[in-house]
Design a protein around this motif. Sequence first.
Motif, PDB file in Angstrom:
ATOM      1  N   HIS A  84       4.934   2.323   3.171  1.00  0.00           N
ATOM      2  CA  HIS A  84       4.196   1.164   2.796  1.00  0.00           C
ATOM      3  C   HIS A  84       5.178   0.103   2.178  1.00  0.00           C
ATOM      4  O   HIS A  84       4.828  -0.767   1.194  1.00  0.00           O
ATOM      5  CB  HIS A  84       3.575   1.573   1.361  1.00  0.00           C
ATOM      6  N   GLY A  85       6.063  -0.105   2.799  1.00  0.00           N
ATOM      7  CA  GLY A  85       7.239  -1.188   2.516  1.00  0.00           C
ATOM      8  C   GLY A  85       6.936  -2.552   2.568  1.00  0.00           C
ATOM      9  O   GLY A  85       7.595  -3.460   2.381  1.00  0.00           O
ATOM     10  N   ASN A  86       5.812  -2.665   3.685  1.00  0.00           N
ATOM     11  CA  ASN A  86       5.497  -4.274   3.750  1.00  0.00           C
ATOM     12  C   ASN A  86       4.737  -4.951   2.504  1.00  0.00           C
ATOM     13  O   ASN A  86       3.518  -4.734   2.519  1.00  0.00           O
ATOM     14  CB  ASN A  86       4.620  -4.147   5.179  1.00  0.00           C
ATOM     15  N   THR A  91      -2.231  -4.275  -0.154  1.00  0.00           N
ATOM     16  CA  THR A  91      -2.876  -3.387   0.040  1.00  0.00           C
ATOM     17  C   THR A  91      -1.587  -2.271   0.076  1.00  0.00           C
ATOM     18  O   THR A  91      -1.442  -1.194  -0.653  1.00  0.00           O
ATOM     19  CB  THR A  91      -3.668  -2.686   1.314  1.00  0.00           C
ATOM     20  N   GLN A  92      -0.600  -2.511   0.758  1.00  0.00           N
ATOM     21  CA  GLN A  92       0.464  -1.839   1.019  1.00  0.00           C
ATOM     22  C   GLN A  92       1.557  -1.933  -0.291  1.00  0.00           C
ATOM     23  O   GLN A  92       2.237  -1.024  -0.531  1.00  0.00           O
ATOM     24  CB  GLN A  92       1.645  -2.206   2.072  1.00  0.00           C
ATOM     25  N   GLN A  93       1.454  -3.093  -0.782  1.00  0.00           N
ATOM     26  CA  GLN A  93       2.219  -3.164  -2.176  1.00  0.00           C
ATOM     27  C   GLN A  93       1.801  -2.238  -3.070  1.00  0.00           C
ATOM     28  O   GLN A  93       2.355  -1.486  -4.012  1.00  0.00           O
ATOM     29  CB  GLN A  93       2.093  -4.799  -2.748  1.00  0.00           C
ATOM     30  N   VAL A  94       0.353  -2.226  -3.187  1.00  0.00           N
ATOM     31  CA  VAL A  94      -0.209  -1.074  -4.354  1.00  0.00           C
ATOM     32  C   VAL A  94       0.085   0.038  -4.005  1.00  0.00           C
ATOM     33  O   VAL A  94       0.073   0.887  -4.783  1.00  0.00           O
ATOM     34  CB  VAL A  94      -1.851  -1.483  -4.155  1.00  0.00           C
ATOM     35  N   LEU A  96       2.723   1.335  -2.314  1.00  0.00           N
ATOM     36  CA  LEU A  96       4.081   1.547  -2.692  1.00  0.00           C
ATOM     37  C   LEU A  96       4.286   1.740  -4.042  1.00  0.00           C
ATOM     38  O   LEU A  96       4.906   2.647  -4.566  1.00  0.00           O
ATOM     39  CB  LEU A  96       5.052   0.301  -2.058  1.00  0.00           C
ATOM     40  N   LEU A  97       3.620   0.843  -4.902  1.00  0.00           N
ATOM     41  CA  LEU A  97       3.510   1.252  -6.398  1.00  0.00           C
ATOM     42  C   LEU A  97       3.048   2.713  -6.751  1.00  0.00           C
ATOM     43  O   LEU A  97       3.560   3.374  -7.657  1.00  0.00           O
ATOM     44  CB  LEU A  97       2.793   0.158  -7.158  1.00  0.00           C
ATOM     45  N   LYS A  98       1.938   3.230  -6.039  1.00  0.00           N
ATOM     46  CA  LYS A  98       1.623   4.550  -6.154  1.00  0.00           C
ATOM     47  C   LYS A  98       2.624   5.335  -5.985  1.00  0.00           C
ATOM     48  O   LYS A  98       2.592   6.480  -6.749  1.00  0.00           O
ATOM     49  CB  LYS A  98       0.158   4.790  -5.470  1.00  0.00           C
ATOM     50  N   ASN A  99       3.229   5.102  -4.986  1.00  0.00           N
ATOM     51  CA  ASN A  99       4.331   6.115  -4.750  1.00  0.00           C
ATOM     52  C   ASN A  99       5.272   6.090  -5.776  1.00  0.00           C
ATOM     53  O   ASN A  99       6.132   7.238  -6.022  1.00  0.00           O
ATOM     54  CB  ASN A  99       4.990   5.833  -3.265  1.00  0.00           C
TER      55      ASN A  99
END
Length: 128
Positions: A84-86, A91-94, A96-99
Amino acid sequence: MNDFANLLGRLGLSLIFIISGWGKIAGYAASQQYMESMGVPGVLLPLVILLELGGGLAILAGFATRWLAIAFTLFCLASGILFHGNVADPTQQVNLLKNIAMAGGFLILWTTGAGRYSLDAVLSNRRK
């Protein structure tokens, strides 16, 4: 009350991993292919399943909690960055933040332990 909240927290943290690990078993080939498409060797999939499913069940039961909390912290951060690093993609930003948030939850679990309603507590009481 804190021990009951700890149990509910372990339930919340573990469910996503139990379900995800089971899904990787059910869709093994697709999971392996996805990992490889992201540059992660597919040969690591059994270890991922072991951590997600086995580790998730152990966190739920409160077994080896502090050790698994550290493992899950590292796993959440690594998988967040790898998959999710993009961050240009919202969507990937969210995701990443969930992780990162899950990693934070596991760090708290590492510091507090599993609490009274856990196998760790039962085993500790037996040793005493």
